[in-house]
Each structure stands twice: as structure tokens, then as C-alpha cells.
Design an enzyme around this catalytic site. Structure first.
Site, PDB file in Angstrom:
ATOM      1  N   THR A   1      12.712 -67.043   3.494  1.00  0.00           N
ATOM      2  CA  THR A   1      11.325 -67.360   3.309  1.00  0.00           C
ATOM      3  C   THR A   1      10.031 -66.005   2.809  1.00  0.00           C
ATOM      4  O   THR A   1      10.467 -65.087   3.969  1.00  0.00           O
ATOM      5  CB  THR A   1      10.648 -67.838   4.468  1.00  0.00           C
ATOM      6  N   ALA A   2       9.616 -65.696   2.612  1.00  0.00           N
ATOM      7  CA  ALA A   2       8.910 -65.143   2.181  1.00  0.00           C
ATOM      8  C   ALA A   2       9.076 -64.203   1.357  1.00  0.00           C
ATOM      9  O   ALA A   2       9.043 -63.087   1.326  1.00  0.00           O
ATOM     10  CB  ALA A   2       7.744 -64.959   3.057  1.00  0.00           C
ATOM     11  N   ALA A   3      10.575 -63.413   1.226  1.00  0.00           N
ATOM     12  CA  ALA A   3      11.391 -62.742   0.472  1.00  0.00           C
ATOM     13  C   ALA A   3      11.232 -62.058  -0.547  1.00  0.00           C
ATOM     14  O   ALA A   3      10.546 -60.669  -0.861  1.00  0.00           O
ATOM     15  CB  ALA A   3      12.776 -62.912   0.893  1.00  0.00           C
ATOM     16  N   GLY A   4      10.379 -63.064  -1.718  1.00  0.00           N
ATOM     17  CA  GLY A   4       9.920 -62.306  -2.886  1.00  0.00           C
ATOM     18  C   GLY A   4       8.849 -62.197  -2.891  1.00  0.00           C
ATOM     19  O   GLY A   4       8.038 -61.370  -3.524  1.00  0.00           O
ATOM     20  N   ASP A   5       7.648 -62.965  -2.056  1.00  0.00           N
ATOM     21  CA  ASP A   5       6.231 -62.447  -1.537  1.00  0.00           C
ATOM     22  C   ASP A   5       6.715 -60.674  -1.282  1.00  0.00           C
ATOM     23  O   ASP A   5       5.637 -59.962  -1.510  1.00  0.00           O
ATOM     24  CB  ASP A   5       5.630 -62.899  -0.251  1.00  0.00           C
TER      25      ASP A   5
ATOM     26  N   SER B   1       7.321 -61.707   8.967  1.00  0.00           N
ATOM     27  CA  SER B   1       8.512 -60.895   9.075  1.00  0.00           C
ATOM     28  C   SER B   1       8.277 -59.617   8.337  1.00  0.00           C
ATOM     29  O   SER B   1       9.077 -59.196   7.330  1.00  0.00           O
ATOM     30  CB  SER B   1       9.645 -62.190   7.481  1.00  0.00           C
TER      31      SER B   1
ATOM     32  N   GLY C   1      10.125 -65.841   9.528  1.00  0.00           N
ATOM     33  CA  GLY C   1       8.517 -66.716   9.246  1.00  0.00           C
ATOM     34  C   GLY C   1       8.226 -65.844   7.722  1.00  0.00           C
ATOM     35  O   GLY C   1       9.227 -65.524   7.123  1.00  0.00           O
TER      36      GLY C   1
ATOM     37  N   ASN D   1      12.149 -65.561 -10.037  1.00  0.00           N
ATOM     38  CA  ASN D   1      13.574 -65.688  -9.051  1.00  0.00           C
ATOM     39  C   ASN D   1      14.848 -65.917 -10.022  1.00  0.00           C
ATOM     40  O   ASN D   1      13.773 -66.801 -11.015  1.00  0.00           O
ATOM     41  CB  ASN D   1      13.769 -65.820  -8.228  1.00  0.00           C
TER      42      ASN D   1
ATOM     43  N   ASP E   1       2.712 -72.502   7.444  1.00  0.00           N
ATOM     44  CA  ASP E   1       3.619 -73.042   7.011  1.00  0.00           C
ATOM     45  C   ASP E   1       4.672 -74.195   8.585  1.00  0.00           C
ATOM     46  O   ASP E   1       4.280 -72.920  10.031  1.00  0.00           O
ATOM     47  CB  ASP E   1       4.287 -72.487   6.631  1.00  0.00           C
TER      48      ASP E   1
ATOM     49  N   GLY F   1       1.768 -69.619   2.284  1.00  0.00           N
ATOM     50  CA  GLY F   1       1.582 -69.430   1.833  1.00  0.00           C
ATOM     51  C   GLY F   1       1.630 -68.171   0.272  1.00  0.00           C
ATOM     52  O   GLY F   1       1.894 -67.130   0.994  1.00  0.00           O
TER      53      GLY F   1
HETATM   54  O1  RIB Z   1       7.342 -67.935  -0.273  1.00  0.00           O
HETATM   55  C1  RIB Z   1       6.911 -68.341   0.885  1.00  0.00           C
HETATM   56  C2  RIB Z   1       6.117 -69.554   0.823  1.00  0.00           C
HETATM   57  O2  RIB Z   1       6.131 -70.613   0.010  1.00  0.00           O
HETATM   58  C3  RIB Z   1       6.045 -70.141   2.028  1.00  0.00           C
HETATM   59  O3  RIB Z   1       5.256 -69.279   2.893  1.00  0.00           O
HETATM   60  C4  RIB Z   1       4.884 -71.905   2.207  1.00  0.00           C
HETATM   61  O4  RIB Z   1       3.455 -71.389   2.491  1.00  0.00           O
HETATM   62  C5  RIB Z   1       5.020 -71.452   0.500  1.00  0.00           C
HETATM   63  O5  RIB Z   1       4.222 -71.055  -0.512  1.00  0.00           O
END
Ligand code: RIB
Length: 321
Positions: A249-253, A292, A288, A185, A14, A40
């Protein structure tokens, strides 16, 4: 053997830039600090699961380059087994350009690189990993054909499947019938279900629609509005946990990582959603993607504070009654 998870998905480096507000169409903006960090969706979800001390391995593809090495190293530090990650001879590691505003909202553009080469043959070459695990988790940053193939293999092997349909595209019925938990989402739900508005009744409609296609349950993440769980017979709203968001960023992950770790341990979707909400709430308070994601200890400590706060509120309610 310990129960484990396989994530099949993307790894990106990223490149994030801070902006006062997200740019409008055709607009040029001045950015603030620039940061390069592991991301990713596949890698983030695997890292989220690994940091919660749940055995997890990632199947994905990187380039033979510095970014690929850095991503593998970061995953290993988060407790992810990276032995099944393949290396492309022709494509570089995926890159994501991330813009984050002062409210923590973001825009992301992904250049897939090696992620775009992950094939059904690659999945076959790693079939032993799928056979051994309990839950298989996928997103849509690798070719759709590979996602569909993996889902059908995983179901044939009797595994629980989780699909985060991001970035969203319309999904065909053959793919959907192999999904146990579909976790978009709001925006993604609109695309995959063809809905104009999202709220209680639309989510119920979407859940019915997906149930008819064979999806086990729909969980819709809605940021500061919380999330919804819906299956054939139940719809339940979960209010959001209140925190100060600096970067979503990455909250869903992180939500998916928490959900999968919680579900593997309890086989209870309600308990798993609570775990997911805590993980995501901690994630948005930091900058990040992988940097994060919370550890097991941090999730437990947040849960304790939440319980104490709820006990305090209920005692105060009794005193005032
Ligand atoms: O969900 C966040 C991610 O989406 C980021 O880290 C970015 O790489 C994209 O894949």
C-alpha cells in the site's frame, strides 16, 4: 523563494484489514487485524514529498469531521502545508477499504466523499499556490474535469506536471498533452493505453503513443520487476531493489514522492527515478500508507548501504576476474 511542489488530490481515511490471501469473486473470508490510518493518493504523495524535506502544499477537500481533522494533522506532521485544503459542508471525508494479504498485495475500494467535490473553482481559489510552485502533481481520485483543468492551468503557467493515472481510466488527448511525466503501474498502463500485455516492446509502443499525444515521458512502475522509463528517444529498464515486502500500500505514492523530490532538486529524471526506487523499497517493508513513507534520513541511509553493497560486489568481481 524555495522551490516547491503543489499536489492536487485526494485525502482518505484508510480502513485496512489483514487477510491470509485476497478473496475470490463471491467469496467471504475471515480477516485478521483491523487498522485505521491516514491515506489517499494525493495526501500520500504530498506526505512522501514532505517527509523528504521538500516544500509541498496539498490542494484537496475533506469533510467537517473527525477523519478530516486526523488527516490534516498527520499531513502537517509530515511537513505538508495544508492551508489550501478545503472543507465540504455536505460530504464526509473520503474512506478507502484496504485488504492486504500475507505477500503484501492489496485490493483497495475508495468511497470518495468530499474528494468528489473538488472543483475547478476550488483550483481557481488556490491559483496563487500554483503560480508559486515549480511542479504540480495529480492523480485521479478527484473529478477528472478538475484534473484536466488543473493540468491545463499548470502548463499555461509554465510548470512541470506529473500525473499518476490512478485509479485508471482512458484519458483524452487534450488532457494528455499537458502531462510532462505520466507515471502508471502496469495495470494502469494497460487501461490508459489499451494494451493487452506489458513488457519492453509494449512499453516502447505506449511511450511512442503517448509522446505523439504530447506526453513528455512515461515511467511505468512494475513492483518486484522494477520500472521502465521511456520517452521519444530512450527506453531504460531499472531493476527492482531487493527487499522483503510486507505491504505494498502506497508504494506507488512513495515512488512518486521520491521522483518529484529528486526531480525538483536535480532536474534529472534518471537521478529522480533512483531516489523514487529507494523511497518505494523502504515503504513496502512497512505496514500502512502514510505511516510507511520514509524520511530523508532513512532514504540517505538506504542509499549509503546500497552504494557500499555495489562497491563490495564490484571489488569481488575484480578479484574473481
Ligand atoms: O495508493 C494507496 C492509497 O490508495 C490508499 O492510501 C487509499 O486511500 C487509496 O487512495
Amino acid at each position: 523563494m524555495k522551490k516547491s511542489v503543489v499536489v492536487v488530490g485526494s485525502l482518505n481515511m484508510d480502513i485496512a484489514v489483514a487477510v491470509a490471501r485476497l478473496p475470490a469473486e463471491g467469496e467471504t473470508l475471515q480477516g485478521g487485524g483491523l487498522a485505521e490510518a491516514p491515506g489517499g493518493k494525493g495526501a500520500n504523495q504530498a506526505a512522501a514529498i514532505g517527509k523528504l524535506q521538500t516544500p509541498v502544499c496539498l490542494i484537496g477537500k475533506v469533510g467537517a469531521d473527525r477523519n478530516g481533522d486526523a488527516l490534516l494533522q498527520s499531513l502537517a506532521e509530515s511537513g505538508v502545508d495544508t492551508g489550501a485544503v478545503l472543507t465540504s459542508s455536505g460530504q464526509p471525508t473520503g474512506i478507502a477499504l484496504v485488504t492486504v494479504d500475507r505477500e503484501g498485495r492489496n485490493h483497495i475500494v475508495v468511497v470518495p466523499g468530499a474528494n468528489g467535490e473538488l472543483s475547478s473553482d476550488d483550483i481557481d481559489s488556490r491559483i496563487g499556490m500554483l503560480e508559486q510552485c515549480e511542479i504540480v502533481v495529480l492523480q485521479l481520485e478527484v473529478p477528472l474535469e478538475t484534473v484536466a483543468y488543473t493540468l491545463s492551468k499548470a502548463k499555461a503557467l509554465g510548470k512541470t506536471t506529473v500525473l499518476n493515472p490512478a485509479p485508471a481510466v482512458r484519458l483524452d488527448d487534450e488532457l494528455l498533452r499537458h502531462v510532462d511525466f505520466l507515471i502508471p503501474n502496469e495495470r494502469e498502463l494497460r487501461t490508459i493505453a489499451g494494451l493487452d500485455d506489458v513488457g519492453g516492446p509494449s512499453i516502447e509502443r505506449a511511450a511512442r503513443l503517448f509522446a505523439e499525444k504530447g506526453v513528455g515521458a512515461l515511467i511505468v512502475t512494475m513492483g518486484e520487476k522494477g520500472c521502465y522509463y521511456a520517452d521519444r528517444s530512450t527506453v531504460k529498464a531499472y531493476p527492482a531493489l531487493q527487499v522483503n515486502a510486507v505491504d505494498t500500500t502506497a508504494a506507488g505514492d512513495s515512488f512518486i514522492g521520491g521522483f518529484v523530490a529528486g526531480y525538483l532538486a536535480s532536474r534529472d529524471a534518471d537521478a529522480a527515478i533512483r531516489e523514487a526506487q529507494i523511497a518505494a523499497a523502504i515503504t513496502v517493508t512497512r505496514h500502512g500508507a502514510q505511516s510507511s513513507l520514509p524520511t530523508r534520513r532513512e532514504v540517505e541511509s538506504f542509499r549509503r548501504s546500497l552504494n557500499e553493497y555495489e562497491q563490495f560486489r564490484s571489488r569481488r568481481g575484480e578479484d574473481e576476474a
